[in-house]
Design a protein around this motif. Structure first.
Motif, short mmCIF file in Angstrom:
data_model
loop_
_atom_site.label_atom_id
_atom_site.label_comp_id
_atom_site.label_asym_id
_atom_site.label_seq_id
_atom_site.Cartn_x
_atom_site.Cartn_y
_atom_site.Cartn_z
N ALA A 88 0.83 -1.21 0.00
CA ALA A 88 0.00 0.00 0.00
C ALA A 88 0.86 1.26 0.00
O ALA A 88 0.59 2.22 -0.74
CB ALA A 88 -0.93 0.00 1.21
N ILE A 89 1.90 1.27 0.82
CA ILE A 89 2.80 2.43 0.89
C ILE A 89 3.53 2.60 -0.44
O ILE A 89 3.62 3.72 -0.98
CB ILE A 89 3.81 2.26 2.04
N ALA A 90 4.04 1.48 -0.98
CA ALA A 90 4.75 1.54 -2.26
C ALA A 90 3.84 2.03 -3.37
O ALA A 90 4.27 2.80 -4.26
CB ALA A 90 5.32 0.17 -2.60
N SER A 91 2.58 1.63 -3.36
CA SER A 91 1.62 2.06 -4.38
C SER A 91 1.48 3.58 -4.42
O SER A 91 1.43 4.18 -5.49
CB SER A 91 0.25 1.42 -4.12
N CYS A 92 1.44 4.19 -3.25
CA CYS A 92 1.29 5.65 -3.17
C CYS A 92 2.53 6.35 -3.72
O CYS A 92 2.41 7.30 -4.51
CB CYS A 92 1.05 6.08 -1.72
N TYR A 93 3.71 5.89 -3.33
CA TYR A 93 4.94 6.55 -3.77
C TYR A 93 5.20 6.31 -5.25
O TYR A 93 5.61 7.22 -5.98
CB TYR A 93 6.13 6.07 -2.94
N ILE A 94 4.95 5.09 -5.73
CA ILE A 94 5.10 4.81 -7.15
C ILE A 94 4.11 5.62 -7.96
O ILE A 94 4.40 6.05 -9.08
CB ILE A 94 4.92 3.30 -7.42
N GLY A 95 2.93 5.87 -7.38
CA GLY A 95 1.90 6.66 -8.07
C GLY A 95 2.12 8.15 -8.03
O GLY A 95 1.25 8.92 -8.48
N GLY A 96 3.25 8.60 -7.50
CA GLY A 96 3.59 10.03 -7.57
C GLY A 96 3.39 10.82 -6.30
O GLY A 96 3.58 12.04 -6.31
N ALA A 97 3.00 10.18 -5.19
CA ALA A 97 2.85 10.92 -3.94
C ALA A 97 4.21 11.37 -3.43
O ALA A 97 5.20 10.66 -3.57
CB ALA A 97 2.15 10.05 -2.89
N ALA A 98 4.24 12.57 -2.85
CA ALA A 98 5.50 13.13 -2.34
C ALA A 98 5.85 12.50 -1.00
O ALA A 98 4.98 12.26 -0.16
CB ALA A 98 5.38 14.64 -2.19
N VAL A 99 7.13 12.24 -0.81
CA VAL A 99 7.59 11.63 0.44
C VAL A 99 7.31 12.55 1.62
O VAL A 99 6.93 12.08 2.71
CB VAL A 99 9.11 11.34 0.35
N ALA A 100 7.45 13.84 1.43
CA ALA A 100 7.26 14.81 2.51
C ALA A 100 5.79 15.13 2.76
O ALA A 100 5.46 15.80 3.73
CB ALA A 100 8.03 16.09 2.22
N GLY A 101 4.89 14.64 1.89
CA GLY A 101 3.47 14.91 2.03
C GLY A 101 3.04 16.12 1.21
O GLY A 101 3.86 16.85 0.65
N GLY A 102 1.72 16.32 1.14
CA GLY A 102 1.18 17.50 0.46
C GLY A 102 0.97 17.35 -1.02
O GLY A 102 0.43 18.24 -1.67
N ALA A 103 1.39 16.23 -1.62
CA ALA A 103 1.23 16.04 -3.06
C ALA A 103 0.95 14.57 -3.36
O ALA A 103 1.59 13.68 -2.79
CB ALA A 103 2.48 16.49 -3.81
N GLY A 104 -0.01 14.33 -4.23
CA GLY A 104 -0.39 12.96 -4.59
C GLY A 104 -1.86 12.93 -4.97
O GLY A 104 -2.63 13.81 -4.58
N THR A 105 -2.26 11.92 -5.75
CA THR A 105 -3.65 11.80 -6.19
C THR A 105 -4.15 10.37 -5.98
O THR A 105 -3.36 9.42 -5.92
CB THR A 105 -3.79 12.14 -7.68
N ILE A 106 -5.46 10.25 -5.87
CA ILE A 106 -6.08 8.94 -5.74
C ILE A 106 -5.80 8.11 -6.99
O ILE A 106 -5.47 6.92 -6.91
CB ILE A 106 -7.60 9.07 -5.53
N THR A 107 -5.93 8.74 -8.17
CA THR A 107 -5.66 8.02 -9.42
C THR A 107 -4.24 7.48 -9.44
O THR A 107 -4.00 6.34 -9.84
CB THR A 107 -5.88 8.96 -10.62
N GLY A 108 -3.29 8.30 -8.98
CA GLY A 108 -1.90 7.87 -8.94
C GLY A 108 -1.71 6.67 -8.03
O GLY A 108 -0.99 5.73 -8.37
N ALA A 109 -2.37 6.69 -6.86
CA ALA A 109 -2.25 5.57 -5.92
C ALA A 109 -2.81 4.29 -6.52
O ALA A 109 -2.24 3.20 -6.34
CB ALA A 109 -2.96 5.91 -4.62
N VAL A 110 -3.93 4.40 -7.24
CA VAL A 110 -4.55 3.23 -7.87
C VAL A 110 -3.64 2.67 -8.96
O VAL A 110 -3.43 1.45 -9.05
CB VAL A 110 -5.94 3.58 -8.44
N VAL A 111 -3.10 3.57 -9.79
CA VAL A 111 -2.18 3.12 -10.84
C VAL A 111 -0.94 2.48 -10.21
O VAL A 111 -0.45 1.45 -10.67
CB VAL A 111 -1.77 4.29 -11.76
N GLY A 112 -0.44 3.08 -9.13
CA GLY A 112 0.69 2.51 -8.42
C GLY A 112 0.38 1.12 -7.89
O GLY A 112 1.24 0.22 -7.94
N ALA A 113 -0.84 0.93 -7.40
CA ALA A 113 -1.25 -0.39 -6.90
C ALA A 113 -1.23 -1.42 -8.01
O ALA A 113 -0.80 -2.57 -7.82
CB ALA A 113 -2.64 -0.31 -6.26
N PHE A 114 -1.70 -1.02 -9.20
CA PHE A 114 -1.71 -1.96 -10.32
C PHE A 114 -0.31 -2.19 -10.88
O PHE A 114 -0.03 -3.27 -11.43
CB PHE A 114 -2.67 -1.49 -11.41
#
Length: 389
Positions: A321-347
């Motif tokens: 789950a954590i890897a999905s968020c970061y692979i999907g473009g979420a920022a490590v420091a927080g404040g940036a990221g999208t639901i679509t990105g997290a879903v794509v990262g999960a896939f």
């Protein structure tokens, strides 16, 4: 005559889609096309349904600049409770679901209280819930598997929506899946037209037409490939509908509500958010409560998919789950990221797992590859931000 303002597409925004396609094509070549079969596409959806659910909730934690290490253990606990109720106590499906969700809610309340109102670091609190949850799972199940589970419960993780099949080639084709593909195609086209009109209305720079055409052709191709393969199998899995509902709800919450904007503000700069009047404790609290409930939902889906509750359920899910968020473009420091990105990262993670298994790589090698992909995604994010600053 005023010169039309033009700007190239932000490739970082669509890079994850390209990565997903590239990884899929690479494994199609390596496995001789085994991952292209309708049965495998169906398995991809069902096997990654619970990861997508966890990634959606985890993104909210990541947006605040934190993570939740306890989600895998909550998946195990809630799945085991549902299994015990269904097998040992012959409870109804709805009783098992409600009790499992209430346990997830209680876990979220527990973690949220310590994090938001006692100021304990999320890493420490969720590490504690991970250890306690895993121990509680083994205590409840006594290292035994509870199953098989009733058919009505199994439908949640392994069932299919109603179909409308017609003869096609040597098999059948589900028209419902085709209709959904048509609707998705029209939605992509109308969304693009609306975006162009909005940019033109407010004088924003537009993208070159050829870039927009390529982008939408690729997206539409992915949609048709996906739904055509499902149509050639057994139609639309129920878990796909569940994922779609969650993605739409949370995409709306994060982009169009005050609560969503507060999460981004908190992750971007906590002190600035507090000075602007945001109750950061309340935001932290509901983010982790939400994560507990979604973990319980993932536990229900996993138990239904496996047709049993097992002590090892959810093992390592927090990492996916954590890897999905970061692979999907979420920022490590927080404040940036999208639901679509997290879903794509999960896939992306799901396609990696699936492709490596089909190719015959051991779980040890798979962990090395997934770790390298996660490290690469985070490194790119950190270096790109350093370059901008």
């Amino acid at each position: 005559m005023e010169k039309k303002k033009v700007v190239n597409l932000d490739m970082k925004q669509y890079g994850m889609f390209l990565a997903l396609v590239a990884i899929y094509v690479i494994f199609a070549i390596l496995t001789g096309g085994k991952n292209l079969s309708p049965a495998n596409i169906n398995n991809l959806v069902m096997q990654n349904g619970y990861v997508v659910i966890l990634a959606v909730g985890m993104l909210l934690c990541v947006l605040t600049g934190n993570i939740d290490l306890g989600v895998g253990s909550v998946v195990a606990v809630t799945g085991s409770v549902a299994g015990i109720l269904l097998v040992d106590h012959k409870a109804s499906m709805w009783v098992a679901i409600i009790v499992a969700l209430l346990i997830g809610l209680a876990t979220g309340l527990f973690a949220g209280f310590f994090i938001a109102y006692l100021g304990i670091p999320p890493f420490v609190v969720t590490l504690a819930t991970m250890l306690m949850g895993r121990g509680l799972t083994y205590t409840l199940l006594q290292a035994q598997t509870k199953g098989p589970l009733p058919d009505d419960f199994v439908f949640i993780g392994a069932g299919f929506l109603p179909t409308m099949k017609i003869p096609y080639g040597e098999g059948t084709l589900d028209l419902i899946s085709i209709f959904v593909a048509i609707a998705a195609t029209l939605l992509i086209i109308f969304s693009e037209i609306k975006s162009i009109a909005t940019k033109k209305k407010y004088g924003f720079a537009g993208n070159p037409v050829w870039q927009l055409v390529i982008k939408n052709v690729v997206l539409i191709f992915i949609v048709w490939f996906f739904f055509y393969k499902l149509a050639c199998w057994s139609g639309l899995p129920f878990v796909l509908l569940l994922m779609a509902i969650l993605v739409v709800i949370y995409a709306f919450v994060t982009t169009n509500t005050v609560a969503g904007r507060q999460i981004y503000a908190l992750g971007g700069n906590r002190k600035a958010a507090q000075l602007s009047g945001i109750d950061t404790k309340k935001v932290f609290f509901w983010v982790y409560v939400n994560m507990g409930v979604l973990s319980a939902l993932a536990g229900i889906v996993l138990a239904a998919r496996n047709c049993a509750a097992t002590p090892k359920a959810g093992d390592g899910f927090e990492m996916d789950a954590i890897a999905s968020c970061y692979i999907g473009g979420a920022a490590v420091a927080g404040g940036a990221g999208t639901i679509t990105g997290a879903v794509v990262g999960a896939f992306v993670m799901g396609i990696l797992n699936n492709g490596m298994s089909l190719y015959g790589w051991t779980t040890d090698i798979q962990k090395i590859v997934k770790g390298a992909v996660l490290l690469g995604a985070v490194t790119i994010d950190v270096l790109s931000k350093r370059k901008k600053s």
